[in-house]
Design an enzyme around this catalytic site. Structure first.
Site, PDB file in Angstrom:
ATOM      1  N   ASP A 132       0.804  -1.222   0.000  1.00 45.42           N
ATOM      2  CA  ASP A 132       0.000   0.000   0.000  1.00 45.42           C
ATOM      3  C   ASP A 132       0.837   1.272   0.000  1.00 45.42           C
ATOM      4  O   ASP A 132       0.436   2.293  -0.562  1.00 45.42           O
ATOM      5  CB  ASP A 132      -0.911   0.046   1.242  1.00 45.42           C
ATOM      6  CG  ASP A 132      -1.867  -1.127   1.296  1.00 45.42           C
ATOM      7  OD1 ASP A 132      -1.992  -1.835   0.291  1.00 45.42           O
ATOM      8  OD2 ASP A 132      -2.485  -1.326   2.357  1.00 45.42           O
ATOM      9  N   ASP A 205      -2.662   5.426  -2.850  1.00 44.82           N
ATOM     10  CA  ASP A 205      -2.067   4.224  -2.271  1.00 44.82           C
ATOM     11  C   ASP A 205      -1.497   3.416  -3.429  1.00 44.82           C
ATOM     12  O   ASP A 205      -2.123   3.301  -4.487  1.00 44.82           O
ATOM     13  CB  ASP A 205      -3.122   3.370  -1.559  1.00 44.82           C
ATOM     14  CG  ASP A 205      -3.350   3.788  -0.115  1.00 44.82           C
ATOM     15  OD1 ASP A 205      -2.928   4.891   0.274  1.00 44.82           O
ATOM     16  OD2 ASP A 205      -3.969   2.989   0.637  1.00 44.82           O
ATOM     17  N   HIS A 254      -7.948  -0.031  -3.337  1.00 47.82           N
ATOM     18  CA  HIS A 254      -6.963  -1.013  -3.803  1.00 47.82           C
ATOM     19  C   HIS A 254      -7.575  -1.893  -4.901  1.00 47.82           C
ATOM     20  O   HIS A 254      -8.634  -2.479  -4.724  1.00 47.82           O
ATOM     21  CB  HIS A 254      -6.406  -1.860  -2.663  1.00 47.82           C
ATOM     22  CG  HIS A 254      -5.834  -0.986  -1.572  1.00 47.82           C
ATOM     23  ND1 HIS A 254      -5.602  -1.430  -0.316  1.00 47.82           N
ATOM     24  CD2 HIS A 254      -5.447   0.324  -1.587  1.00 47.82           C
ATOM     25  CE1 HIS A 254      -5.111  -0.442   0.433  1.00 47.82           C
ATOM     26  NE2 HIS A 254      -5.009   0.640  -0.338  1.00 47.82           N
ATOM     27  N   ASP A 256      -6.241  -4.611  -6.218  1.00 49.03           N
ATOM     28  CA  ASP A 256      -5.728  -5.974  -6.324  1.00 49.03           C
ATOM     29  C   ASP A 256      -6.668  -7.060  -5.797  1.00 49.03           C
ATOM     30  O   ASP A 256      -6.241  -8.186  -5.557  1.00 49.03           O
ATOM     31  CB  ASP A 256      -4.318  -6.089  -5.718  1.00 49.03           C
ATOM     32  CG  ASP A 256      -4.209  -5.538  -4.309  1.00 49.03           C
ATOM     33  OD1 ASP A 256      -5.196  -4.976  -3.812  1.00 49.03           O
ATOM     34  OD2 ASP A 256      -3.116  -5.662  -3.708  1.00 49.03           O
ATOM     35  N   CYS A 356      -1.143  -8.020  -0.979  1.00 49.69           N
ATOM     36  CA  CYS A 356      -1.086  -6.860  -0.071  1.00 49.69           C
ATOM     37  C   CYS A 356       0.082  -6.946   0.900  1.00 49.69           C
ATOM     38  O   CYS A 356       0.694  -5.927   1.237  1.00 49.69           O
ATOM     39  CB  CYS A 356      -2.345  -6.787   0.782  1.00 49.69           C
ATOM     40  SG  CYS A 356      -3.868  -6.682  -0.136  1.00 49.69           S
TER      41      CYS A 356
HETATM   42  O1  DAV Z   1     -11.924  -6.181  -2.017  1.00 49.64           O
HETATM   43  O2  DAV Z   1     -11.870  -5.280  -0.135  1.00 49.64           O
HETATM   44  C1  DAV Z   1      -8.947  -5.548  -0.819  1.00 49.64           C
HETATM   45  C2  DAV Z   1      -7.580  -4.993  -1.068  1.00 49.64           C
HETATM   46  C3  DAV Z   1      -6.900  -4.691   0.188  1.00 49.64           C
HETATM   47  N1  DAV Z   1      -5.590  -4.157  -0.038  1.00 49.64           N
HETATM   48  C4  DAV Z   1     -11.364  -5.469  -1.213  1.00 49.64           C
HETATM   49  C5  DAV Z   1     -10.018  -4.852  -1.549  1.00 49.64           C
END
Ligand code: DAV
Length: 371
Positions: A132, A205, A254, A256, A356
């Site tokens: 992040d 991020d 995010h 990913d 992550c």
């Molecule tokens: O689908 O909640 C998760 C990514 C966390 N870095 C989600 C995103």
């Protein structure tokens, strides 16, 4: 390097070429799938629950609002930290067994309160998700201007590594430090659409960006604004093309768990969020991630269940995946990948999975186009 015999004769004491130290950069990443040689894996010791605010309200599942309201600013429970540590150890052992060099950030006590002239925080968050806070393009590491106030000092945990990589030849940049004043957070935001982060100043991020050689894919989210994307676009100065994707995510933060390129020509997608795959991928295989398995005993405080697809590629074949995600494991095998299974359900409670929890530092391979 310019060298002529004539010049050699003008500068008689110049060292012969063979003696010149050509430092190969210790940092080099262009894709999500080139063979992984070195990686940072996050730590959970010292983690705290972020204080409840508009940002947490927008990005965390509604059913956990009470958890943040009660626990915000306090450390995560030692029991959860312990079981997540066991999983992290297993993960690190697997990576090392696969020949990847693993580095860890410094362990910091994030329970210390802090303030700026504009606001105060009871605690920080953690150094669990290096994906992040740091963004790497080629041999340049960029410190990200993160929008969560609880993450304001998160990068401190990575400074020893950043200094080391710099001394070894990496480029090291910090995006403009944000003030995170009230003006950054949209007061009118009500979960019906739109984003918490306004255009007050650039914020982003790193995990809102995904690399495919010369093409970078990103999303506008609660923590990444247009201003931040434009800062990065100008900073990269035409060397890479940034594509901003339209994503149907009720709590975007995010990219990913929405799409992940697994290998050249192979894109893993969350079809709930990416109804129409962008045209640029038309010659690629679109691999639809199966529905995540639901594990009720493991609370996901900061993510959706789609964290299942947050896998890490060790190369174009080997992929780290949660050992309970049977449907995904089966699909990955059928698509020709080699899943490597690891327990990570307790770690998931901190808000991430294998992608992550890591930051690729060096992958073999150079800059090219895949489209
Ligand atoms: O689908 O909640 C998760 C990514 C966390 N870095 C989600 C995103």
């Amino acid at each position: 390097m310019c060298q002529t015999t004539q010049r050699d004769s003008i500068v008689p004491h110049q060292e012969p070429l063979s003696a010149i130290k050509t430092t190969e950069s210790p940092v080099s990443v262009y894709t999500e799938w080139d063979p992984l040689e070195e990686v940072i894996v996050g730590v959970v010791n010292g983690s705290c629950v972020p204080e409840w605010d508009r940002m947490i309200e927008a990005t965390s599942p509604e059913k956990h609002a009470d958890f943040f309201q009660r626990q915000g600013g306090k450390p995560f429970s030692p029991e959860l930290i312990q079981v997540a540590n066991t999983e992290l150890e297993e993960f690190v052992n697997i990576l090392e067994g696969e020949g990847v060099k693993v580095r860890r950030p410094e362990e910091i006590d994030f329970s210390v309160s802090y303030s700026t002239p504009n606001w105060k925080m009871k605690s920080g968050l953690y150094a669990a998700m290096p994906r992040d806070c740091l963004l790497i393009f080629g041999n340049e590491i960029i410190e990200c201007p993160m929008a969560w106030r609880s993450r304001y000092h998160e990068l401190d945990a990575f400074k020893p590594l950043l200094k080391e990589y710099f001394h070894q030849g990496a480029h090291w940049t910090s995006a403009p430090r944000p003030q995170l004043k009230e003006e950054l957070y949209d007061k009118g935001y009500d979960k019906k659409g739109g984003y918490v982060a306004t255009e007050f100043e650039p914020v982003f991020d790193a995990a809102d960006f995904i690399r495919c050689g010369k093409d970078i894919f990103c999303q506008r989210s609660h923590v990444t604004n247009e201003f931040g994307i434009e800062w990065l676009r100008r900073h990269l100065d035409g060397k890479y093309k940034i594509h901003v994707l339209e994503v149907n995510d009720p709590a975007p933060m995010h990219i990913d768990a929405t799409l992940l390129p697994l290998a050249p020509g192979k894109l893993l997608v969350n079809s709930e969020r990416l109804g129409k795959v962008p045209d640029i991928f038309r010659s690629w295989d679109i691999l639809e991630a199966p529905e995540p398995c639901v594990f009720d005993d493991y609370p996901l405080y900061m993510t959706s269940e789609w964290i299942s697809m947050n896998v890490l590629m060790l190369d174009e074949k080997r992929v780290l995946v949660e050992k309970g995600e049977e449907a995904l494991i089966k699909s990955l095998r059928s698509w020709g990948f080699v899943p490597i299974l690891c327990s990570f359900k307790n770690f998931n409670s901190f808000g991430g999975a294998f992608h992550c929890a890591t930051l690729d530092i060096r992958r073999k391979g150079g800059l090219q186009s895949y489209f």
